[in-house]
Enzyme design. Structure first.
Site, PDB file in Angstrom:
ATOM      1  N   SER A 130       0.829  -1.205   0.000  1.00  0.00           N
ATOM      2  CA  SER A 130       0.000   0.000   0.000  1.00  0.00           C
ATOM      3  C   SER A 130       0.865   1.257   0.000  1.00  0.00           C
ATOM      4  O   SER A 130       1.978   1.261   0.546  1.00  0.00           O
ATOM      5  CB  SER A 130      -0.897   0.010   1.239  1.00  0.00           C
ATOM      6  OG  SER A 130      -1.513   1.269   1.421  1.00  0.00           O
ATOM      7  N   TYR A 155      -2.316  -0.401   9.987  1.00  0.00           N
ATOM      8  CA  TYR A 155      -2.502  -0.929   8.634  1.00  0.00           C
ATOM      9  C   TYR A 155      -1.209  -0.785   7.831  1.00  0.00           C
ATOM     10  O   TYR A 155      -0.723  -1.740   7.209  1.00  0.00           O
ATOM     11  CB  TYR A 155      -3.652  -0.204   7.941  1.00  0.00           C
ATOM     12  CG  TYR A 155      -3.783  -0.536   6.475  1.00  0.00           C
ATOM     13  CD1 TYR A 155      -4.186  -1.806   6.069  1.00  0.00           C
ATOM     14  CD2 TYR A 155      -3.487   0.413   5.498  1.00  0.00           C
ATOM     15  CE1 TYR A 155      -4.295  -2.120   4.724  1.00  0.00           C
ATOM     16  CE2 TYR A 155      -3.602   0.111   4.154  1.00  0.00           C
ATOM     17  CZ  TYR A 155      -4.004  -1.157   3.760  1.00  0.00           C
ATOM     18  OH  TYR A 155      -4.099  -1.463   2.429  1.00  0.00           O
TER      19      TYR A 155
END
Length: 329
Positions: A130, A155
């Site tokens: 990501s 995350y």
């Protein structure tokens, strides 16, 4: 495509669905794996899955990556040649509220995938990372050579951990791995937890939308078709070990053109044909000020870079949204 079996984890998810559909249309045999959790509307996941199940060359298994026995059984039964790991607990803000879900899925689940690849002679493992790994760094555009040791959400930390774990397995066991740092993916059949999706629903319903950091944010919005094309370019081009360097590579897949959030909203308003009611708020914990992808490696290795303008991409999304939710002018 017809001579290899491809495992796609997270096949009922946004990217997993669109990628699987594209590969199925090219004749690939796809094994889809997903736990169909309720992080967002399961009906949308079921809808994606029903489309995939119409293909004779698609097999679906419901299971959880955190269950090592399920993963081992999956690999032993289907013997995939290529693995694309897109299953993960997504969402920056949700990771602040429910951190354990990220450890179970993104750390334990990814470890189980790596172990299965180690023991089943997989030709290439591709996995979703990501843009969040870049945190709040000021240097732009974000390069895969940049230091990413300062994540600002769990995350992001799990995604950085995935990259480190993949490198270790590439180095120790010669598993070719490719990490994909996605930059704000959007498009038809997208994720309802993403801002553009929620904005669309609220604008259509006449509700106010929440705009964080008073709209002073930039995102490298990347249309789903560009993400799919980028992954397809890499499938049969796995990294090779060179002079003691592990068969390991990371790519940014982003539009290489960050847009101001307010322009994105204006473009969405035009596509919908309705002005949004706006509520301006401060920055939220875990959010980043901007994302901006350096895609020079994509250009050098594949002569490709994402190029769909947001005007075109958002128009396609809004058309799908209105059809899917039976909204007629």
């Amino acid at each position: 495509m017809k001579n290899i079996k491809i495992l796609v984890t997270g096949a009922a998810g946004f990217v997993g669905f669109q990628l699987s559909k594209s590969l199925l249309n090219q004749g690939a045999a796809i094994i889809g794996f997903d736990n169909l959790n309720d992080y967002y509307d399961v009906n949308l996941k079921d809808c994606r899955l029903e489309i995939l199940k119409k293909y004779a060359n698609f097999a679906f298994i419901k299971g959880d990556l955190a269950d090592s026995k399920e993963v081992v059984n999956l690999f032993e039964k289907y013997q995939p040649g290529i693995v694309i790991n897109l299953a993960a607990q997504a969402g920056v803000r949700y990771s602040i509220e429910n951190p354990k879900a990220y450890i179970d899925s993104n750390i334990t689940g990814f470890f189980n995938i790596l172990e299965a690849c180690r023991h089943h002679s997989v030709e290439h493992l591709l996995y979703a990372s990501s843009s969040s790994v870049y945190g709040n760094q000021e240097k732009t555009p974000f390069s895969t050579q940049d230091n990413v040791d300062n994540p600002i959400s769990l995350y992001a930390a799990t995604k950085k951990s995935n990259e480190l774990m993949a490198h270790t397995y590439s180095h120790l066991y010669d598993i070719p791995t490719t990490g994909l740092r996605f930059f704000t993916v959007y498009g038809p059949y997208g994720r309802p937890d993403m801002a553009y999706f929620g904005f669309t629903e609220k604008i259509i319903n006449g509700e106010s939308i929440k705009i964080f950091n008073n709209g002073d944010m930039y995102r490298d919005f990347t249309y789903i078709d560009d993400i799919v094309k980028g992954i397809e370019n890499m499938l049969f081009n796995s990294p090779k070990r060179k002079e003691g360097v592990a068969p390991y590579k990371i790519y940014n897949i982003g539009n290489n053109q960050p847009e101001k959030l307010m322009y994105f909203i204006e473009t969405l308003e035009k596509a919908i044909g309705k002005e949004a009611k706006k509520e301006f708020l401060p920055m939220q914990p875990g959010d980043v000020y901007q994302t901006y992808a350096d895609v020079s490696d994509l250009m050098n290795d594949f002569d490709f870079k994402p190029s769909t303008p947001i005007e075109e991409g958002l128009q396609k999304f809004v058309e799908w949204y209105k059809e899917y939710y039976s909204i007629f002018e």
